[in-house]
Motif scaffolding. Structure first.
Motif, mmCIF file in Angstrom:
data_model
loop_
_atom_site.group_PDB
_atom_site.id
_atom_site.type_symbol
_atom_site.label_atom_id
_atom_site.label_comp_id
_atom_site.label_asym_id
_atom_site.label_seq_id
_atom_site.Cartn_x
_atom_site.Cartn_y
_atom_site.Cartn_z
ATOM 1 N N LEU A 102 -8.774 11.154 11.426
ATOM 2 C CA LEU A 102 -10.224 11.035 11.443
ATOM 3 C C LEU A 102 -10.677 9.850 12.288
ATOM 4 O O LEU A 102 -11.618 9.967 13.082
ATOM 5 C CB LEU A 102 -10.740 10.889 10.012
ATOM 6 C CG LEU A 102 -12.248 10.807 9.844
ATOM 7 C CD1 LEU A 102 -12.916 12.085 10.362
ATOM 8 C CD2 LEU A 102 -12.612 10.589 8.382
ATOM 9 N N ASN A 103 -9.986 8.728 12.175
ATOM 10 C CA ASN A 103 -10.322 7.554 12.975
ATOM 11 C C ASN A 103 -10.144 7.825 14.461
ATOM 12 O O ASN A 103 -10.952 7.376 15.278
ATOM 13 C CB ASN A 103 -9.491 6.342 12.548
ATOM 14 C CG ASN A 103 -9.938 5.803 11.201
ATOM 15 O OD1 ASN A 103 -11.045 6.032 10.763
ATOM 16 N ND2 ASN A 103 -9.039 5.067 10.550
ATOM 17 N N ARG A 104 -9.117 8.550 14.835
ATOM 18 C CA ARG A 104 -8.901 8.873 16.257
ATOM 19 C C ARG A 104 -9.954 9.836 16.784
ATOM 20 O O ARG A 104 -10.368 9.743 17.930
ATOM 21 C CB ARG A 104 -7.509 9.448 16.459
ATOM 22 C CG ARG A 104 -6.438 8.405 16.321
ATOM 23 C CD ARG A 104 -5.093 8.912 16.678
ATOM 24 N NE ARG A 104 -4.100 7.853 16.496
ATOM 25 C CZ ARG A 104 -2.812 8.031 16.620
ATOM 26 N NH1 ARG A 104 -2.332 9.212 16.938
ATOM 27 N NH2 ARG A 104 -1.998 7.023 16.453
ATOM 28 N N THR A 108 -13.052 10.010 15.742
ATOM 29 C CA THR A 108 -14.356 9.366 15.799
ATOM 30 C C THR A 108 -14.412 8.205 16.767
ATOM 31 O O THR A 108 -15.482 7.655 16.997
ATOM 32 C CB THR A 108 -14.784 8.877 14.392
ATOM 33 O OG1 THR A 108 -13.806 7.975 13.892
ATOM 34 C CG2 THR A 108 -14.960 10.055 13.452
ATOM 35 N N ALA A 143 -4.513 11.731 7.204
ATOM 36 C CA ALA A 143 -5.861 12.253 7.433
ATOM 37 C C ALA A 143 -6.804 11.149 7.899
ATOM 38 O O ALA A 143 -7.647 11.370 8.782
ATOM 39 C CB ALA A 143 -6.394 12.908 6.160
ATOM 40 N N THR A 144 -6.669 9.959 7.352
ATOM 41 C CA THR A 144 -7.504 8.826 7.758
ATOM 42 C C THR A 144 -7.239 8.443 9.207
ATOM 43 O O THR A 144 -8.167 8.200 9.980
ATOM 44 C CB THR A 144 -7.255 7.614 6.831
ATOM 45 O OG1 THR A 144 -7.571 8.005 5.496
ATOM 46 C CG2 THR A 144 -8.097 6.429 7.225
ATOM 47 N N VAL A 145 -5.977 8.401 9.606
ATOM 48 C CA VAL A 145 -5.618 8.091 10.992
ATOM 49 C C VAL A 145 -6.200 9.142 11.931
ATOM 50 O O VAL A 145 -6.794 8.815 12.965
ATOM 51 C CB VAL A 145 -4.085 7.981 11.155
ATOM 52 C CG1 VAL A 145 -3.691 7.946 12.617
ATOM 53 C CG2 VAL A 145 -3.559 6.757 10.432
ATOM 54 N N HIS A 198 -0.665 10.192 -1.231
ATOM 55 C CA HIS A 198 -1.070 8.985 -0.517
ATOM 56 C C HIS A 198 -0.692 9.090 0.958
ATOM 57 O O HIS A 198 -1.485 8.726 1.837
ATOM 58 C CB HIS A 198 -0.448 7.739 -1.148
ATOM 59 C CG HIS A 198 -0.983 6.476 -0.574
ATOM 60 N ND1 HIS A 198 -0.443 5.873 0.523
ATOM 61 C CD2 HIS A 198 -2.053 5.719 -0.938
ATOM 62 C CE1 HIS A 198 -1.137 4.795 0.819
ATOM 63 N NE2 HIS A 198 -2.115 4.677 -0.054
ATOM 64 N N LEU A 217 -3.163 11.395 2.672
ATOM 65 C CA LEU A 217 -4.464 10.744 2.853
ATOM 66 C C LEU A 217 -4.419 9.723 3.986
ATOM 67 O O LEU A 217 -5.374 9.611 4.766
ATOM 68 C CB LEU A 217 -4.909 10.084 1.550
ATOM 69 C CG LEU A 217 -5.320 11.042 0.441
ATOM 70 C CD1 LEU A 217 -5.561 10.274 -0.855
ATOM 71 C CD2 LEU A 217 -6.555 11.834 0.832
ATOM 72 N N ARG A 218 -3.338 8.996 4.103
ATOM 73 C CA ARG A 218 -3.200 8.035 5.212
ATOM 74 C C ARG A 218 -3.183 8.757 6.548
ATOM 75 O O ARG A 218 -3.826 8.337 7.505
ATOM 76 C CB ARG A 218 -1.940 7.204 5.053
ATOM 77 C CG ARG A 218 -2.085 6.146 3.970
ATOM 78 C CD ARG A 218 -0.882 5.275 3.853
ATOM 79 N NE ARG A 218 -0.724 4.484 5.076
ATOM 80 C CZ ARG A 218 0.282 3.655 5.273
ATOM 81 N NH1 ARG A 218 1.211 3.522 4.352
ATOM 82 N NH2 ARG A 218 0.369 2.961 6.371
ATOM 83 N N GLN A 240 0.829 -1.204 0.000
ATOM 84 C CA GLN A 240 0.000 0.000 0.000
ATOM 85 C C GLN A 240 0.867 1.259 0.000
ATOM 86 O O GLN A 240 1.811 1.376 0.756
ATOM 87 C CB GLN A 240 -0.911 0.004 1.221
ATOM 88 C CG GLN A 240 -1.868 1.163 1.261
ATOM 89 C CD GLN A 240 -2.819 1.079 2.445
ATOM 90 O OE1 GLN A 240 -2.919 0.065 3.096
ATOM 91 N NE2 GLN A 240 -3.515 2.148 2.698
#
Length: 102
Positions: free
Chosen positions: A97-99, A101, A93-95, A87, A90-91, A32
């Motif tokens: 956002l997950n924290r 939520t 930002a995803t981390v 990439h 984005l990874r 990835q």
């Protein structure tokens, strides 16, 4: 490109691009966030270059540059650098956002 490899896996490290050969006998799945560059000779001393991007669930065609002349790194490098940095962003930002939520 050596006959026993599928291409070169390119990774952005500290603002530089590092490449390692991906052997034909290696895993079929691209890691990835990594870009796999492969190239084949074309007519008139030109080269066809292909880039694939490894995503979480698949591998996608990122770009194809047909018939590049020698010194094609200057054409390919900006795309590879932009995609690897995008990439990574984005990874991150995803981390984040997950924290937020959880």
């Amino acid at each position: 490109m050596p006959a026993d490899v599928r291409g070169a896996i390119v990774t952005a490290v500290g603002g530089r691009l590092l490449a390692t050969w991906m052997p034909l006998s290696g895993p079929s799945r691209l890691p990835q966030g990594r870009v796999l560059l492969s190239w084949t000779p074309a007519a008139d001393d030109r080269t066809d270059v292909t880039a694939h991007l490894g995503l979480a669930g698949t591998q996608v065609l990122l770009a194809f540059w047909p018939g590049l002349r020698s010194g094609w790194c200057g054409v390919v490098r900006p795309t590879v650098a932009e995609v690897t940095e995008l990439h990574a962003a984005l990874r991150l930002a995803t981390v984040a956002l997950n924290r937020l939520t959880d």
